[in-house]
Design an enzyme around this catalytic site. Structure first.
Site, mmCIF file in Angstrom:
data_model
loop_
_atom_site.group_PDB
_atom_site.id
_atom_site.type_symbol
_atom_site.label_atom_id
_atom_site.label_comp_id
_atom_site.label_asym_id
_atom_site.label_seq_id
_atom_site.Cartn_x
_atom_site.Cartn_y
_atom_site.Cartn_z
ATOM 1 N N GLU A 151 -35.514 -8.945 15.389
ATOM 2 C CA GLU A 151 -34.654 -7.777 15.133
ATOM 3 C C GLU A 151 -35.457 -6.522 15.417
ATOM 4 O O GLU A 151 -36.620 -6.415 15.019
ATOM 5 C CB GLU A 151 -34.172 -7.799 13.678
ATOM 6 C CG GLU A 151 -33.631 -6.506 13.142
ATOM 7 C CD GLU A 151 -32.339 -6.078 13.817
ATOM 8 O OE1 GLU A 151 -32.243 -4.881 14.179
ATOM 9 O OE2 GLU A 151 -31.441 -6.925 14.004
ATOM 10 N N CYS A 169 0.852 -1.181 0.000
ATOM 11 C CA CYS A 169 0.000 0.000 0.000
ATOM 12 C C CYS A 169 0.892 1.237 0.000
ATOM 13 O O CYS A 169 1.658 1.460 0.946
ATOM 14 C CB CYS A 169 -0.917 0.019 1.214
ATOM 15 S SG CYS A 169 -1.923 1.526 1.324
ATOM 16 N N CYS A 212 -4.533 0.108 8.319
ATOM 17 C CA CYS A 212 -4.124 -1.303 8.293
ATOM 18 C C CYS A 212 -2.837 -1.432 9.105
ATOM 19 O O CYS A 212 -1.734 -1.542 8.559
ATOM 20 C CB CYS A 212 -3.922 -1.775 6.854
ATOM 21 S SG CYS A 212 -5.425 -1.780 5.866
ATOM 22 N N CYS A 227 -1.548 6.862 5.749
ATOM 23 C CA CYS A 227 -2.658 6.126 6.363
ATOM 24 C C CYS A 227 -2.109 4.928 7.106
ATOM 25 O O CYS A 227 -1.332 4.144 6.540
ATOM 26 C CB CYS A 227 -3.660 5.679 5.293
ATOM 27 S SG CYS A 227 -5.017 4.659 5.937
ATOM 28 N N CYS A 247 -18.147 -9.757 17.123
ATOM 29 C CA CYS A 247 -17.186 -8.873 16.466
ATOM 30 C C CYS A 247 -16.277 -8.200 17.483
ATOM 31 O O CYS A 247 -15.506 -7.300 17.124
ATOM 32 C CB CYS A 247 -17.910 -7.821 15.620
ATOM 33 S SG CYS A 247 -19.027 -6.759 16.565
#
Length: 402
Positions: A283, A3, A14, A11, A361
């Protein structure tokens, strides 16, 4: 993955891009194993860590959420630096060619419509974010996150130019977020063009998310996540039939609840798992439930045998579950990053549900929730590399009652 933005120190999103994938996942697994062992004490000495679900190194993200910076005549799409100046990341290697083409075309529309980027420090300007999502066949959903509706007439006037540049656009909408906060989206969504949902096939099901729906951002990895759960449920249905079905009772279904079901990814895969499975999904977001029901109708048209196997309810998942007179045989939970929380995890502990599939998550809240569920042991744990080049991972855990 190379990258140029990382190499130039523009940046650092990542943050682990220089760490080989196998080393990064091994590190995540070791930390997770230690946390689960601590949370479950001696209840899961034989927990199996299945092979991780791995991702491609580049081009894997289906959604680009780009902060708008720069000026009205030279807008940038990417991130904001420490001084809130725009850093253009429109060629970020995480995105596909279809998203790259959209990010290349959109700045000229911003300039033509003279929509000033939002200036964080001055709290002035209009355009805060541009969000591009890629669905099936390279079709795109584009959202413009605006501070107010004042720029909408100019944006609408220039939409034909955008549609000409990007004929694969399925829908365009504007989101209005007047608040000066780190939260990207506001409550108001204004449809500007095209369909109301974007077909995105993940695993064995075509989902139909709307502009404000939650969608897993790594389509290929999400597909394997859903397929793993489908197989776990098929195995549970087979074991259930072996122990519950008799000559006098030949049809004892495996009842499955999917709480926090969103647009239906887990529920619809569960319905495909076995003829013996019956799914009820809950939901809070009524729009997400409408999308899930629409996806279910599409699934039935392709697989008529799943008709009447799945039902969706627009209600708070925890409230709905507590109101039921009989518990499910198997529970799927996919909570937001804050996790289940103590009240719900303790309710699961006392529910009598035999099997829990927890998709997390956030490993920290996962382990906190597991500590509140002493009646369960971890049978299988699988790391899901939804966010390559970062320390973050989804975790899929199959829990069995002791």
């Amino acid at each position: 993955m190379f990258c140029a933005h990382y190499a130039a120190d523009r940046c650092r999103t990542c943050s682990l891009i220089e760490v080989p994938t196998d080393q990064r996942l091994t590190r995540i697994e070791r930390e997770l194993a230690a946390n689960i062992e601590h949370a479950l004490a001696d209840r899961s000495p034989d927990a199996v860590f299945a092979d991780p679900i791995t991702s491609a190194d580049s081009g894997f993200r289906n959604t680009a959420k780009m902060a708008v910076g720069g000026t009205v005549n030279e807008p940038t799409l990417g991130i904001l630096d420490e001084d809130f100046a725009g850093i253009d990341l429109s060629d970020c290697p995480l995105y596909s060619p279809a998203i790259h083409r959209a990010l290349e075309a959109i700045p000229s529309i911003i300039k033509a419509a003279q929509i000033p980027p939002y200036r964080v420090r001055a709290r002035k300007g209009e355009l805060k974010y541009v969000i591009v999502t890629e669905g099936d066949d390279g079709r795109l959903a584009i959202r413009f996150v605006l501070r107010t509706e004042s720029a909408l007439p100019r944006l609408k006037e220039k939409l034909p130019r955008l549609l000409q540049a990007l004929p694969n656009i399925a829908l365009i909408s504007a989101n209005i977020n007047p608040e000066h906060t780190a939260i990207i989206e506001g409550p108001t969504e204004i449809h500007l063009h095209g369909e109301r949902s974007l077909p995105v096939t993940q695993g064995d099901v075509t989902l139909l998310p709307g502009p404000q729906s939650f969608l897993q951002t790594n389509t290929a990895v999400a597909g394997e996540l859903y397929r793993t759960v489908r197989q776990w449920i098929a195995d549970a249905a087979e074991a259930h039939a072996a122990t519950h079905q008799t000559a006098a009772n030949p049809t004892s279904p495996l009842t499955v609840w999917d709480l926090y079901c969103g647009v239906g990814g887990f529920a619809l895969h569960a319905a495909l798992a076995s003829p013996q499975v019956r799914v009820h999904a809950a939901e809070l977001n009524p729009e997400a439930v409408e999308r899930a029901q629409e996806a279910a109708r599409r699934l039935v048209s392709e697989h008529p045998e799943v008709e009447d196997r799945v039902e969706f309810t627009a209600e708070d998942a925890f409230t709905w579950a507590r109101e039921q007179s009989e518990p499910a045989d198997l529970l799927i939970v996919n909570p937001p990053r804050r996790g289940l929380g103590k009240p719900m995890s303790q309710w699961i502990e006392n529910s009598g549900i035999a099997t829990v599939i927890y998709s997390s998550c956030n490993p920290r809240t996962l382990t906190a929730d597991l500590a509140n569920m002493p009646g369960y042991r971890a049978e299988i744990v699988r790391i899901v590399d939804m966010f390559p080049h970062s320390p973050h991972a989804e975790v899929l855990t199959k829990l069995k009652r002791l």
